[in-house]
Design a protein around this motif. Structure first.
Motif, PDB file in Angstrom:
ATOM      1  N   ALA B 381       0.833  -1.197   0.000  1.00 44.07           N
ATOM      2  CA  ALA B 381       0.000   0.000   0.000  1.00 44.07           C
ATOM      3  C   ALA B 381       0.871   1.251   0.000  1.00 44.07           C
ATOM      4  O   ALA B 381       0.645   2.182  -0.771  1.00 44.07           O
ATOM      5  N   ALA B 382       1.877   1.251   0.857  1.00 42.87           N
ATOM      6  CA  ALA B 382       2.743   2.433   0.952  1.00 42.87           C
ATOM      7  C   ALA B 382       3.389   2.723  -0.402  1.00 42.87           C
ATOM      8  O   ALA B 382       3.424   3.871  -0.859  1.00 42.87           O
ATOM      9  N   GLU B 383       3.860   1.669  -1.045  1.00 43.84           N
ATOM     10  CA  GLU B 383       4.508   1.849  -2.354  1.00 43.84           C
ATOM     11  C   GLU B 383       3.547   2.422  -3.388  1.00 43.84           C
ATOM     12  O   GLU B 383       3.842   3.373  -4.092  1.00 43.84           O
ATOM     13  N   ARG B 384       2.374   1.788  -3.485  1.00 46.66           N
ATOM     14  CA  ARG B 384       1.404   2.185  -4.507  1.00 46.66           C
ATOM     15  C   ARG B 384       0.915   3.618  -4.268  1.00 46.66           C
ATOM     16  O   ARG B 384       0.779   4.407  -5.186  1.00 46.66           O
ATOM     17  N   ILE B 385       0.662   3.930  -2.984  1.00 45.47           N
ATOM     18  CA  ILE B 385       0.162   5.263  -2.654  1.00 45.47           C
ATOM     19  C   ILE B 385       1.170   6.304  -3.085  1.00 45.47           C
ATOM     20  O   ILE B 385       0.834   7.348  -3.643  1.00 45.47           O
ATOM     21  N   ASP B 386       2.435   5.968  -2.868  1.00 48.09           N
ATOM     22  CA  ASP B 386       3.495   6.886  -3.252  1.00 48.09           C
ATOM     23  C   ASP B 386       3.587   6.997  -4.773  1.00 48.09           C
ATOM     24  O   ASP B 386       3.602   8.084  -5.341  1.00 48.09           O
ATOM     25  N   GLU B 387       3.595   5.843  -5.436  1.00 42.09           N
ATOM     26  CA  GLU B 387       3.784   5.813  -6.888  1.00 42.09           C
ATOM     27  C   GLU B 387       2.650   6.535  -7.619  1.00 42.09           C
ATOM     28  O   GLU B 387       2.867   7.259  -8.587  1.00 42.09           O
ATOM     29  N   PHE B 388       1.417   6.314  -7.147  1.00 44.55           N
ATOM     30  CA  PHE B 388       0.261   6.892  -7.852  1.00 44.55           C
ATOM     31  C   PHE B 388      -0.233   8.173  -7.205  1.00 44.55           C
ATOM     32  O   PHE B 388      -1.279   8.689  -7.572  1.00 44.55           O
ATOM     33  N   ASP B 389       0.520   8.685  -6.243  1.00 36.32           N
ATOM     34  CA  ASP B 389       0.185   9.963  -5.638  1.00 36.32           C
ATOM     35  C   ASP B 389      -1.263   9.973  -5.122  1.00 36.32           C
ATOM     36  O   ASP B 389      -2.028  10.884  -5.393  1.00 36.32           O
ATOM     37  N   VAL B 390      -1.623   8.914  -4.403  1.00 40.82           N
ATOM     38  CA  VAL B 390      -2.976   8.852  -3.840  1.00 40.82           C
ATOM     39  C   VAL B 390      -3.007   9.712  -2.587  1.00 40.82           C
ATOM     40  O   VAL B 390      -2.198   9.512  -1.674  1.00 40.82           O
ATOM     41  N   GLY B 405     -11.190  11.330  -7.509  1.00 39.12           N
ATOM     42  CA  GLY B 405      -9.920  11.218  -8.212  1.00 39.12           C
ATOM     43  C   GLY B 405      -8.989  10.236  -7.523  1.00 39.12           C
ATOM     44  O   GLY B 405      -8.331   9.428  -8.167  1.00 39.12           O
ATOM     45  N   ASN B 406      -8.964  10.296  -6.205  1.00 42.63           N
ATOM     46  CA  ASN B 406      -8.069   9.406  -5.474  1.00 42.63           C
ATOM     47  C   ASN B 406      -8.568   7.966  -5.482  1.00 42.63           C
ATOM     48  O   ASN B 406      -7.783   7.030  -5.501  1.00 42.63           O
ATOM     49  N   GLN B 407      -9.884   7.792  -5.495  1.00 41.05           N
ATOM     50  CA  GLN B 407     -10.418   6.437  -5.633  1.00 41.05           C
ATOM     51  C   GLN B 407      -9.988   5.845  -6.968  1.00 41.05           C
ATOM     52  O   GLN B 407      -9.588   4.686  -7.054  1.00 41.05           O
ATOM     53  N   GLN B 408     -10.085   6.654  -8.016  1.00 40.27           N
ATOM     54  CA  GLN B 408      -9.713   6.158  -9.329  1.00 40.27           C
ATOM     55  C   GLN B 408      -8.229   5.791  -9.356  1.00 40.27           C
ATOM     56  O   GLN B 408      -7.845   4.802  -9.964  1.00 40.27           O
ATOM     57  N   LYS B 409      -7.418   6.589  -8.652  1.00 36.43           N
ATOM     58  CA  LYS B 409      -5.987   6.269  -8.608  1.00 36.43           C
ATOM     59  C   LYS B 409      -5.765   4.925  -7.908  1.00 36.43           C
ATOM     60  O   LYS B 409      -4.880   4.163  -8.295  1.00 36.43           O
ATOM     61  N   VAL B 410      -6.555   4.645  -6.880  1.00 36.39           N
ATOM     62  CA  VAL B 410      -6.411   3.366  -6.180  1.00 36.39           C
ATOM     63  C   VAL B 410      -6.734   2.213  -7.140  1.00 36.39           C
ATOM     64  O   VAL B 410      -6.005   1.220  -7.212  1.00 36.39           O
ATOM     65  N   VAL B 411      -7.821   2.378  -7.904  1.00 36.15           N
ATOM     66  CA  VAL B 411      -8.201   1.305  -8.844  1.00 36.15           C
ATOM     67  C   VAL B 411      -7.091   1.116  -9.882  1.00 36.15           C
ATOM     68  O   VAL B 411      -6.659  -0.012 -10.160  1.00 36.15           O
ATOM     69  N   LEU B 412      -6.611   2.223 -10.433  1.00 33.75           N
ATOM     70  CA  LEU B 412      -5.547   2.137 -11.443  1.00 33.75           C
ATOM     71  C   LEU B 412      -4.297   1.499 -10.848  1.00 33.75           C
ATOM     72  O   LEU B 412      -3.663   0.646 -11.465  1.00 33.75           O
TER      73      LEU B 412
END
Lengths: 435, 517
Positions: B381-390, B405-412
């Motif tokens: 989670a930490a990695e993805r949140i950082d990578e996709f700027d959630v 917008g942030n929900q969509q980033k989580v899905v992507l």
């Protein structure tokens, strides 16, 4: 972009009567064929050849006498069975639309019932069925169901699920019997029944609308509460001194001059008591008002899309409050018909599931008043039939337990099998957070 | 009527949705309220419409301060509102919807509805402003464009002097948008004040007489409608944004997705997808345009296997997956971003970290025997949140608390964290703000450049034109045309309205062939 002609976009989507799929046609058609064959072989060949089925259509002493309907039992059953088989075959091969299927199912039910009655009368030669009596009893038994169902329609059209019809009716029956007896006055009893039903309705309204309690759970809880309360008072007071507390005065049947002399319809509809006449008025008034009055438009709006109603200035919660309480009053009247309307004493849990059958009638009737009345009449007929059949000696004895199941069986079949896909008011059961 | 909002402040708990907002709308003016999702536009209009009570400030109509206890008061004062989600009752007719709440009755206290009067009123308003609506049709049977007209008629029959249109173009086809703009101009010329809420720059520029930009609950400027789109966008977002997507030409490889004669029939027996065939190669973006409800949803669900096809086949990477389960397809390297992210893409009651492993919970490194490796999940989670700027307080926050917008980033982030062969993205930026939009588009292009075959389904014309390497248009369940990248908005718009002959005529006039496959 502006060059695009937009006329074609204005077209209204065509609403097509969807033809049933092949599979659905095969299943429903086959069911009809099997039922038709059972009718033909069971009721037709199972009845004694040469016996006649006599249906009496008028009461002794009626001003205009209608001769009894006499049918050759065996032939009638066979012919009706063949008709049902043919309808089934038509369904399989031709299909037909959903609307046509409604008529097919309706016709088949009538055919099966008539052929069953023909068969049931061939147990001993010369048995006759008092058809008019059967229909009268149907109405008598349907009165609480109809009033309960109207209460359900009133509530649910405004978006509040009413599982508490049973409790509202029981409270009405109880208060009617108690107050009617104590006051020695049927009118006072009816008034008390209305108030009791209305109070239970108010209880439902406060918790469902104000405090957003889950409406199904709430309804069940209210039913249990009323069952407990009335049962307690019955044990503590009424059962001990029936004469003082539980001998409600009955209502006189009122013959409407002229109308009551019409053959069949007269004795059926126009020699009834005040509660039944009130019911006629309610049926017509609610059916008209729901679709043609300002109140009806707003009620349906609130039940379908409360937010939209709110944005045009309709007070959603107040509208629901009023409907639920009025529904409670009507259900209370239904309860009164069980005690005062029938001149019977109150008994513990005497509604005995009638409130739930009324709820089924609401669904079977697709949340429309006239539909609900039709469904309630059907359930009332099933109930009356089991009463009558237990007196007639059918060719093959049917255990009374099976007969007693008839009304409930009809309810299950109707709701599970015949209703198909029905659409409840879109916001039925959804609390509205707002004004 | 002159509308003035003076120092409107509305707080929800610690959140200040509107912070001392001043707004003046002159009679006969189209005033655009521009701002991203969540900037406070809708809150402000709900204050104006009496749905919310402001904490501070006042609403002034023709120099008289007014107080509204509810929408009824606002309507009586001459304010009409067309909500983004229409406030129409689907099972009522247009006339019934129009009269609801201010019914004309006959028979005095009984309140019998006067339907003839209602119908007459609808006819009168619709002819006066050129708003064609069938008064006796059920709303549910009408296309959204006509439903919207019914909404406008509804407001006008209540003598609205100020008409608020909340994101009115979101659900319309390009030609319906043109119609709406004509209606708006006609209303303005008749003296109605119009508040036009939008985050679409082109439309604001096309129609507005005045523009007010709101960001984070505050008015940040009143640029001229002639300002460039870039200026408006940077004012709206608060930083420079690139509106045109920079992308290298596609470098298509092997065929990854091969769809042949696909047919989908829904439960009601309606043919939703009607003999669709297309191929998508590795490293290209195949964009499917079309008005909502022309079979795109069913088509994408069929690609993933959520919906069963009644005929036809789907091959992915040369393998026939027509009968394969959803899980098999995911394992083959299919990524899927559904159009309704909150309903189908996320579990709102799960945390962000849990949502990020929804399709990999049973595999290493996240599975540990029959249990879950919570540390690995948190690390992921930490990695993805950082990578996709959630933008989330932590991986432990519930997905439902995030912005769109942030929900969509989580899905992507979830879908793109696996090695993909095929990525299916439906409505990638629906409801997103300009900033998130830009991010999502860049990630999709990056995925293409990785050699993934990408299918994008969108109802937004600009998005299709910006992303696509090839464009297909779906209409009534069929792909009625394929166009190369660089096709004009007019060509695609015509196809979206189902007009093939005019589209090819337009293409011919442009001097280039269409559908060069």
């Amino acid at each position: 972009m502006s060059a695009v002609q937009t006329e074609e976009l204005v077209e209204v989507h065509e609403v097509v009567d969807v033809a049933a799929s092949k599979k659905a046609r095969l299943i429903s058609g086959s069911v009809l064929v099997v039922v038709g064959l059972l009718c033909l072989l069971g009721f037709g060949l199972g009845s004694h050849a040469g016996y006649e089925a006599r249906f009496q259509l008028s009461q002794p002493g009626a001003r205009i006498r209608v001769p009894a309907l006499v049918l050759p039992a065996r032939i009638t059953s066979i012919v009706l069975g063949v008709i049902v088989v043919l309808l089934g075959l038509w369904r399989i091969t031709r299909g037909g639309s959903r609307r046509a299927m409604h008529w097919v199912v309706g016709a088949s039910i009538v055919a099966v019932v008539v052929s069953f009655l023909c068969w049931s009368l061939t147990g001993t030669r010369g048995t006759s069925l008092d058809l008019l009596g059967l229909l009268q009893q149907t109405i008598f038994l349907a009165v609480p169901l109809i009033l309960g169902a109207l209460a359900g329609v009133l509530c649910e059209r405004s978006g509040v699920i009413n599982v508490a019809i049973e409790g509202q009716m029981l409270a009405g029956a109880f208060a009617g019997a108690l107050i009617g007896t104590v006051a020695h006055n049927a009118g006072a009893g009816i008034l008390a029944a209305l108030i009791a039903g209305g109070l239970i309705g108010a209880l439902l309204a406060v918790f469902a609308i104000r405090y957003l309690v889950n409406q199904v759970v709430l309804g069940v809880v209210i039913n249990v509460l009323v069952l407990g309360l009335t049962g307690y008072v019955y044990d503590a007071l009424m059962a001990r001194d029936q004469n003082t507390y539980n001998t409600p005065p009955g209502l006189h049947a009122i013959s409407i001059p002229g109308l009551s002399d019409i053959p069949i319809l007269g004795p059926l509809l126009f020699q009834q008591n005040a509660i039944v006449y009130a019911m006629y008025v309610l049926i017509i008034a609610i059916d008209l008002a729901l679709f043609r009055s300002r109140w009806g438009l707003r009620t349906r709006a609130v039940g379908e899309h409360p937010k939209a109603a709110d944005t045009v200035g309709i007070k959603v919660r107040r509208t629901r409050f009023v409907n639920v309480i009025v529904g409670g009053l009507v259900a209370g009247l239904g309860g009164a018909s069980l005690t005062i309307g029938s001149a019977l004493p109150f008994g513990k849990g005497m509604t005995n599931g009638k409130g739930f059958i009324a709820l089924a009638a609401v669904i079977f009737g697709r949340w429309s008043p006239r539909g609900a009345v039709g469904a309630a009449l059907l359930f009332g007929f099933a109930d009356a039939l089991q009463n009558v059949l237990s007196f007639i000696g059918t060719p093959v004895a049917i255990p009374s337990q099976f007969l007693a199941m008839l009304p409930y069986l009809a309810t299950i079949l109707a709701v599970a099998g015949l209703v198909g896909r029905v659409r409840a008011p879109a916001a039925d059961g959804e609390p509205y957070v707002g004004r | 009527m002159k509308l003035e909002l003076r120092g409107i402040t509305k707080r929800f708990g610690s959140l200040v949705a509107n912070d001392r907002i001043d707004l003046v709308v002159e009679p006969g003016e189209i005033h655009a309220l521009l701002g991203e999702n969540g900037a406070g536009k809708s809150t402000l209009m709900n204050v104006l419409y009496g749905l919310y009570e402001p904490d501070e400030g006042e609403v002034v109509l023709d120099d008289v301060p007014v107080r509204f206890a509810g929408p009824g008061d606002a309507m009586a004062a001459g304010i009409g509102m067309v909500h983004q989600h229409f406030m129409l009752i689907p099972v009522f007719t247009v006339a019934e919807n129009v009269m609801l709440g201010h019914e004309e009755t006959k028979g005095g206290a009984l309140g019998w509805l006067d339907r003839r009067a209602a119908r007459r009123k609808v006819a009168e308003v619709s002819s006066r402003y050129g708003l064609a609506v069938p008064p006796d049709a059920l709303v549910a049977d009408l296309p959204v464009g006509v439903q919207q007209r019914a909404e406008i008629v509804k407001a006008l029959t209540r003598d609205a002097k100020v008409l608020v249109l909340d994101e009115p173009t979101a659900v319309l086809t390009p030609s319906e948008i043109d119609d709406l703009m004509k209606v708006m101009r006609r209303l303005r010329d008749a003296g109605t004040s119009i508040v036009f809420i939008s985050h679409k720059l082109k439309e604001v520029k096309a129609i507005a007489d005045k523009v007010t930009v709101i960001r984070r609950g505050k008015v940040v400027g009143q640029p001229s409608p002639t300002a460039s789109e870039e200026e408006l966008a940077s004012l709206m977002v608060g930083r420079q944004v690139a509106l045109t997507l920079e992308k290298a030409p596609a470098n298509p490889g092997d065929v990854i997705l091969d769809v042949r004669d696909l047919r989908v029939v829904d439960d009601a027996g309606v043919v939703q997808v009607d003999g669709v065939s297309f191929q998508v190669r590795a490293g290209e973006i195949y964009a499917i345009a079309g008005v909502q409800g022309n079979g795109q949803t069913e088509l994408t669900e069929c690609l993933l296997g959520v919906e069963a096809a009644s005929e036809g086949s789907v091959h992915i990477g040369g393998r026939d997956v027509s009968q394969a389960s959803v899980r098999d397809r995911l394992r083959l390297g299919v990524g899927y971003v559904p159009e309704d992210r909150l309903h189908d893409g996320l579990v709102g009651g799960f945390t962000v970290a849990e949502n990020l492993i929804l399709d990999m919970y049973d595999r290493t490194p996240f599975a540990k025997g029959v249990g879950l490796d919570l540390r690995a999940i948190a690390g992921n989670a930490a990695e993805r949140i950082d990578e996709f700027d959630v933008r989330t307080p932590s991986g432990g926050a519930l997905a439902s608390t995030l912005s769109g917008g942030n929900q969509q980033k989580v899905v992507l982030a979830r879908e793109m964290s696996r090695p993909l062969k095929l990525l299916v993205v439906a409505q990638p930026t629906r409801g997103l703000d300009v900033g998130s939009m830009e991010f999502v588009h860049r990630r999709i292009v990056a995925e293409r450049d990785n050699g993934t075959a990408v299918v994008v389904v969108s109802t937004e014309l600009d998005e299709v034109l910006g992303l696509a390497d090839r464009i297909a248009v779906m209409y009534r369940g069929r792909i009625i045309g394929e166009l190369p990248a660089g096709a004009s908005a007019q060509e695609v718009g015509l196809l979206m309205a189902g007009s093939t002959s005019q589209a090819s005529a337009a293409a011919g006039a442009r001097g280039s062939g269409s559908g060069d496959e």
